[in-house]
Design a protein around this motif. Structure first.
Motif, short mmCIF file in Angstrom:
data_model
loop_
_atom_site.label_atom_id
_atom_site.label_comp_id
_atom_site.label_asym_id
_atom_site.label_seq_id
_atom_site.Cartn_x
_atom_site.Cartn_y
_atom_site.Cartn_z
N ARG A 137 0.70 -1.17 0.41
CA ARG A 137 0.02 0.27 -0.37
C ARG A 137 1.03 1.38 -0.55
N ARG A 138 1.93 1.32 0.67
CA ARG A 138 2.99 2.53 0.86
C ARG A 138 3.22 2.99 -0.65
N MET A 139 3.72 1.29 -0.92
CA MET A 139 4.76 1.89 -2.27
C MET A 139 4.23 2.06 -3.73
N ALA A 140 2.81 1.93 -3.07
CA ALA A 140 1.57 2.19 -4.59
C ALA A 140 1.40 3.71 -4.79
N ALA A 141 0.74 3.98 -3.36
CA ALA A 141 0.49 5.69 -2.88
C ALA A 141 1.50 6.49 -3.10
N ALA A 142 3.19 5.57 -2.56
CA ALA A 142 4.39 6.79 -3.65
C ALA A 142 4.67 6.88 -4.37
N GLY A 143 3.78 6.03 -5.89
CA GLY A 143 4.29 5.53 -7.47
C GLY A 143 4.84 5.29 -7.54
N ASP A 144 5.47 4.62 -7.23
CA ASP A 144 6.43 3.27 -6.94
C ASP A 144 6.59 2.22 -7.70
#
Length: 358
Positions: A137-144
């Motif tokens: 979820r964090r990587m998706a939210a950061a656009g990674d």
């Protein structure tokens, strides 16, 4: 500074209650003070195993007699809403096993009851809290990972006729549905927690082999507000059992394959050409442990420490329960169902106007 210890009761001392008791014990933050079950012999055996001082057949009696902070509701699904309501009336927070209710109307009733109480109801969706889920979820939210494009969510398990011989299983009234409600819900709840609000569902459900009132398999095509599309399969007819989620983003494929609980080792990341750094970022912060109840219970305690509603709140639960209702509505009417537009009959009961095999 010493952390607060939370006085806890477990209501329903069947199989899943052991996972809750273990999580309470291992946390070092909860103290089991009561075990409640209409089968008092089973409750006594449970209390002896987990060193619980009080045994009762009545939750209301325990709520009157004990100064409780938290009640774990581990009974059959058809009883969840009533027991959670008792906790709210007593001002005690309830942590309710899945599915938290057997209809969308029941969930909305609990929302109303919660507004008049100083307590909260949280749903046990522990897959959200396992290793890898938060990182995704964090990587998706950061656009990674780039835009989400395609996803699959497979809960292909095997349950024979003997499994459904338990009286409350396989019944719309007492279980709220078949594998969609009772088995696949953890996995597609994790899917929804990653991809966000869903827009529309087109589904089929069938009773292929088991002698039950509900479906024994369902499939759904789902579109999301962010443009992603997904397939969701829920089955209790699959001899080679697997639980698998796959997320295809612009920059990488992220996969999870396990059965009932996962660790960091069960995730795999395959970067798209030119995006090899995604795999390195994923691997940079491994998380120990698994996706059992301990991770969510730790989050519950942190919320209680801060005077906040514990996760997963009723508001956070509603999209998942509405998704179930929409799946059944689509399967039984042959129509696409949009978020916010579940037909009233299917909001009142998951089988709505009735399955075609009734």
């Amino acid at each position: 500074m010493a952390q607060r210890s939370y006085r806890t009761a477990i209501v329903g001392t069947g199989g899943i209650a052991g996972a809750h008791a273990r999580a309470v014990r291992d946390s070092g933050r909860g103290r089991l003070v009561a075990a409640v079950d209409v089968d008092t012999d089973r409750a006594r055996a449970f209390a002896a195993e987990w060193d619980v001082p009080r045994v009762s057949a009545s939750l209301s009696e325990v709520l009157r007699a004990e100064d409780l902070d938290l009640v774990h509701v581990c009974t059959p699904p058809g009883t969840h809403a009533g027991l959670a309501g008792q906790c709210l009336a007593a001002g005690v927070t309830a942590l309710v096993e899945k599915p938290p209710v057997v209809s969308l109307a029941e969930l909305d009733g609990l929302v109303d009851a919660e507004r008049g109480s100083g307590a909260s109801v949280a749903t046990v969706f522990q897959q959200r809290f396992g290793p890898g889920a938060g990182r995704l979820r964090r990587m998706a939210a950061a656009g990674d990972l780039g835009r989400p494009l395609v996803a699959t969510c497979l809960t292909q398990w095997y349950r024979d006729d003997a499994y459904f011989a338990v009286p409350w299983r396989g019944s719309w009234r007492s279980e709220g549905g078949g594998p969609t409600m009772g088995h696949g819900i953890h996995q597609f709840d994790l899917l929804l927690s990653v991809l966000g609000p869903w827009r529309e569902v087109t589904a089929v459900a069938a009773r292929q082999a088991r002698r039950v009132d509900t479906e024994d398999v369902s499939m759904a095509l789902v579109t999301f507000e962010n443009g992603a599309v997904a397939t969701v399969v829920n089955s209790v007819l699959s001899p080679r059992q697997v639980t698998a989620l796959r997320f295809d983003y612009e920059h990488a494929t992220v996969e999870l394959e396990h059965l009932y609980s996962y660790t960091d080792a069960d995730w795999r990341v395959t970067p798209a050409p030119g995006h090899e750094a995604v795999a390195a970022r994923w691997a940079a912060a491994p998380v120990p442990g698994g996706s059992g109840h301990s991770g969510q219970l730790a989050a519950v305690y942190r919320a209680l420490d801060d005077g906040e509603p514990p996760p997963v709140t009723l508001a956070g639960t509603r999209p998942t329960v509405e998704f179930v209702a929409a799946l059944y509505a689509s399967a039984f009417t042959g129509e696409r169902v949009r978020a916010g537009a579940v037909p009233p009959a299917f909001a009142a009961r998951m089988d709505g106007t009735g399955p075609p095999w009734r």
